[in-house]
Write a protein that holds these residues in place. Structure first.
Motif, PDB file in Angstrom:
ATOM      1  N   SER A  59       0.818 -29.023   1.756  1.00 33.40           N
ATOM      2  CA  SER A  59       0.873 -30.426   1.285  1.00 33.40           C
ATOM      3  C   SER A  59       2.516 -30.709   1.254  1.00 33.40           C
ATOM      4  CB  SER A  59       0.333 -30.635   0.013  1.00 33.40           C
ATOM      5  OG  SER A  59       0.346 -31.869  -0.478  1.00 33.40           O
ATOM      6  N   LYS A  60       2.643 -32.098   1.353  1.00 26.37           N
ATOM      7  CA  LYS A  60       3.985 -32.650   1.150  1.00 26.37           C
ATOM      8  C   LYS A  60       4.127 -33.565  -0.103  1.00 26.37           C
ATOM      9  CE  LYS A  60       4.094 -33.276   6.265  1.00 26.37           C
ATOM     10  NZ  LYS A  60       2.601 -32.613   6.358  1.00 26.37           N
ATOM     11  N   LEU A  61       3.226 -33.546  -0.887  1.00 26.71           N
ATOM     12  CA  LEU A  61       3.135 -34.283  -2.130  1.00 26.71           C
ATOM     13  C   LEU A  61       3.716 -33.287  -3.213  1.00 26.71           C
ATOM     14  CD1 LEU A  61      -0.627 -35.438  -2.467  1.00 26.71           C
ATOM     15  CD2 LEU A  61       1.350 -36.794  -1.848  1.00 26.71           C
ATOM     16  N   ARG A  62       4.610 -34.176  -3.922  1.00 28.83           N
ATOM     17  CA  ARG A  62       5.294 -33.695  -5.204  1.00 28.83           C
ATOM     18  C   ARG A  62       4.650 -34.227  -6.398  1.00 28.83           C
ATOM     19  NH1 ARG A  62      10.832 -35.752  -3.383  1.00 28.83           N
ATOM     20  NH2 ARG A  62       9.635 -37.575  -3.134  1.00 28.83           N
ATOM     21  N   SER A  63       4.008 -33.727  -7.127  1.00 24.91           N
ATOM     22  CA  SER A  63       2.985 -34.050  -8.070  1.00 24.91           C
ATOM     23  C   SER A  63       3.815 -34.898  -9.084  1.00 24.91           C
ATOM     24  CB  SER A  63       2.346 -32.955  -9.002  1.00 24.91           C
ATOM     25  OG  SER A  63       1.624 -32.198  -8.247  1.00 24.91           O
ATOM     26  N   PHE A  64       4.938 -34.493  -9.945  1.00 23.95           N
ATOM     27  CA  PHE A  64       5.168 -35.127 -10.688  1.00 23.95           C
ATOM     28  C   PHE A  64       6.343 -36.158 -10.415  1.00 23.95           C
ATOM     29  CE2 PHE A  64       4.458 -31.346 -12.947  1.00 23.95           C
ATOM     30  CZ  PHE A  64       3.570 -31.742 -13.806  1.00 23.95           C
ATOM     31  N   GLN A  65       7.074 -35.866  -9.230  1.00 23.67           N
ATOM     32  CA  GLN A  65       8.040 -36.940  -8.632  1.00 23.67           C
ATOM     33  C   GLN A  65       7.186 -38.225  -8.152  1.00 23.67           C
ATOM     34  OE1 GLN A  65       7.999 -33.571  -8.015  1.00 23.67           O
ATOM     35  NE2 GLN A  65      10.076 -32.927  -7.607  1.00 23.67           N
ATOM     36  N   ASP A  66       6.254 -37.966  -7.347  1.00 24.80           N
ATOM     37  CA  ASP A  66       5.140 -38.843  -6.763  1.00 24.80           C
ATOM     38  C   ASP A  66       4.570 -39.917  -7.794  1.00 24.80           C
ATOM     39  OD1 ASP A  66       6.341 -38.293  -4.089  1.00 24.80           O
ATOM     40  OD2 ASP A  66       4.437 -36.918  -3.987  1.00 24.80           O
ATOM     41  N   GLY A  67       4.057 -38.941  -8.815  1.00 24.13           N
ATOM     42  CA  GLY A  67       3.435 -39.554  -9.993  1.00 24.13           C
ATOM     43  C   GLY A  67       4.419 -40.813 -10.737  1.00 24.13           C
ATOM     44  N   TRP A  68       5.549 -40.239 -10.791  1.00 23.46           N
ATOM     45  CA  TRP A  68       6.710 -40.996 -11.444  1.00 23.46           C
ATOM     46  C   TRP A  68       7.026 -42.209 -10.915  1.00 23.46           C
ATOM     47  CZ3 TRP A  68       9.109 -43.588 -15.030  1.00 23.46           C
ATOM     48  CH2 TRP A  68      10.294 -44.100 -14.823  1.00 23.46           C
ATOM     49  N   ARG A  69       7.009 -41.976  -9.382  1.00 28.01           N
ATOM     50  CA  ARG A  69       7.252 -43.147  -8.448  1.00 28.01           C
ATOM     51  C   ARG A  69       5.943 -44.363  -8.587  1.00 28.01           C
ATOM     52  NH1 ARG A  69      10.945 -41.672  -3.830  1.00 28.01           N
ATOM     53  NH2 ARG A  69      10.013 -43.575  -2.851  1.00 28.01           N
ATOM     54  N   HIS A  70       4.822 -43.831  -8.676  1.00 31.12           N
ATOM     55  CA  HIS A  70       3.791 -44.880  -8.982  1.00 31.12           C
ATOM     56  C   HIS A  70       3.976 -45.726 -10.489  1.00 31.12           C
ATOM     57  CE1 HIS A  70       1.299 -44.136  -5.433  1.00 31.12           C
ATOM     58  NE2 HIS A  70       1.658 -42.988  -5.616  1.00 31.12           N
ATOM     59  N   VAL A  71       4.415 -44.790 -11.519  1.00 26.73           N
ATOM     60  CA  VAL A  71       4.482 -45.295 -12.708  1.00 26.73           C
ATOM     61  C   VAL A  71       5.804 -46.304 -12.707  1.00 26.73           C
ATOM     62  CG1 VAL A  71       5.177 -44.868 -15.310  1.00 26.73           C
ATOM     63  CG2 VAL A  71       3.241 -43.504 -14.030  1.00 26.73           C
TER      64      VAL A  71
END
Length: 381
Positions: free
Chosen positions: A210-222
């Motif tokens: 997977s290329k997802l980065r849980s916390f970094q990508d979550g923060w981008r949405h927030v």
């Protein structure tokens, strides 16, 4: 399922990055949908691969564009190339089954909706397809935040399988270049008044890492939601902290010797005043950025607030507050000098001086920073 001839054309847009193991099956599934519906279709692969993904896709008749770096950029470029009356998007890793596109196309073609979202949480998630952190914490929390802020009623805000009409795409003002495009698309659909419908789908595990980065990508949405709606994130908390600090400080000042006898409470109130002011200023920065980049619709009040004369008043107000703080500070210093540099009972005055100076400087720097952001913008705001 529909099998009529002369159907409007369909575009399938897929971003890809090193998906040579799955790109072939994804394209085959999309072509099967074209055949089942009896329509002319196109497959657009927005690629940023270092393997054979682009070569395989092109050999199967897909239109390959790239290299394009960034998830949002890939979709923006791919969607700009789409010519179909209906557009479907999905990842090229076969985690979404493109044979399920009939669930998306049927309500679109029947005129029942303008924007169709897949929902994995109401469908089936195969074992190992989604980490528990995403399934039970991250995705539900981010989806709930989006629903609350933008009055939507969806269950899976980050499902990457979606479909919409060409007309709907043209109404949405999509701009973001990263993972937050998933949120922006829903926000824009809601703001444009599009009819949004969810359909349950099956989610499969990936073959490649997977290329997802849980916390970094979550923060981008927030961060993106914060940019669209700074009020709940910054204005309301900032105002609460500022008013609380003011009430604590003022109540102690109005009680004789209370500030000196309850020094810790007095300092706390002063700190809250400064922190509240900083939070409010940050909200102002984000609002300004959003206005400059056209992220709000019909924001006359915001534009008026950012007018040149408003910034002049902010500079003047900040300067007056700073000057008052300096005067009080000089008075404390003078009292200290004439007392022979001994101990002083000037706690109230010293703290008030500090708070006024900090708040005044914050206003001045805010005015300067906002004016710099507005340098290349129409000053008639």
């Amino acid at each position: 399922m529909l099998y009529k001839q002369d159907m409007p054309s369909l575009s399938v847009v897929m971003p890809s990055m090193n998906e040579e193991e799955t790109i072939r099956i994804c394209i085959q599934k999309a072509q099967t949908i074209f055949k089942n519906y009896g329509i002319e279709g196109e497959i657009i692969v927005a690629d940023n691969s270092s393997d054979r993904t682009a070569e395989i896709a092109a050999s199967m008749g897909a239109k390959v564009i790239g290299p394009i770096k960034g998830y949002g950029n890939a979709y923006l470029k791919g969607l700009a190339e789409a010519k179909g009356d209906y557009i479907a998007i999905a990842d090229a890793d076969n985690t979404y089954d493109l044979l399920e596109l009939d669930k998306f196309l049927d309500p679109l073609m029947a005129g029942e909706a303008d924007f169709i979202m897949g929902t994995r949480l109401k469908g089936e998630i195969k074992k190992g397809a989604m980490p528990w952190l995403h399934q039970y914490i991250g995705n539900p929390i981010l989806t709930a935040m989006l629903n609350f802020l933008f009055k939507t009623k969806i269950s899976d805000a980050h499902c990457g399988m979606r479909a919409f009409t060409k007309e709907s795409l043209e109404k949405m003002n999509l701009k973001t270049h990263g993972m937050e495009l998933a949120s922006e698309m829903i926000i824009e659909a809601a703001r444009c008044g599009l009819r949004i419908k969810e359909v349950p789908i099956t989610y499969y595990s990936r073959k490649a890492p997977s290329k997802l980065r849980s916390f970094q990508d979550g923060w981008r949405h927030v961060r993106f939601m914060m940019l669209y709606r700074p009020g709940p994130f910054l204005y309301i908390p900032g105002a609460f902290v500022f008013v609380l600090g003011f009430l604590i400080t003022a109540s102690l000042l109005l009680t004789e010797n209370a500030a000196y006898n309850r020094l810790h409470s007095f300092i706390l109130g002063s700190m809250l005043l400064i922190i509240g002011g900083q939070i409010l200023a940050t909200g102002g920065y984000m609002k300004t950025y959003g206005l400059i980049h056209g992220m709000y619709r019909d924001e006359k009040a915001g534009k008026k607030l950012l007018s040149y004369h408003s910034l002049e008043r902010e500079l003047l107000g900040g300067s007056l507050i700073l000057a008052l703080g300096l005067v009080i500070g000089l008075k404390v210093a003078y009292t200290w000098v004439i007392s022979g540099y001994g101990s002083l009972k000037e706690v109230e005055s010293a703290v008030i001086s500090m708070v006024l100076a900090a708040v005044g400087l914050q206003l001045i720097f805010s005015a300067v920073f906002v004016s710099v952001m507005l340098l290349e913008v129409d000053t008639d705001w």
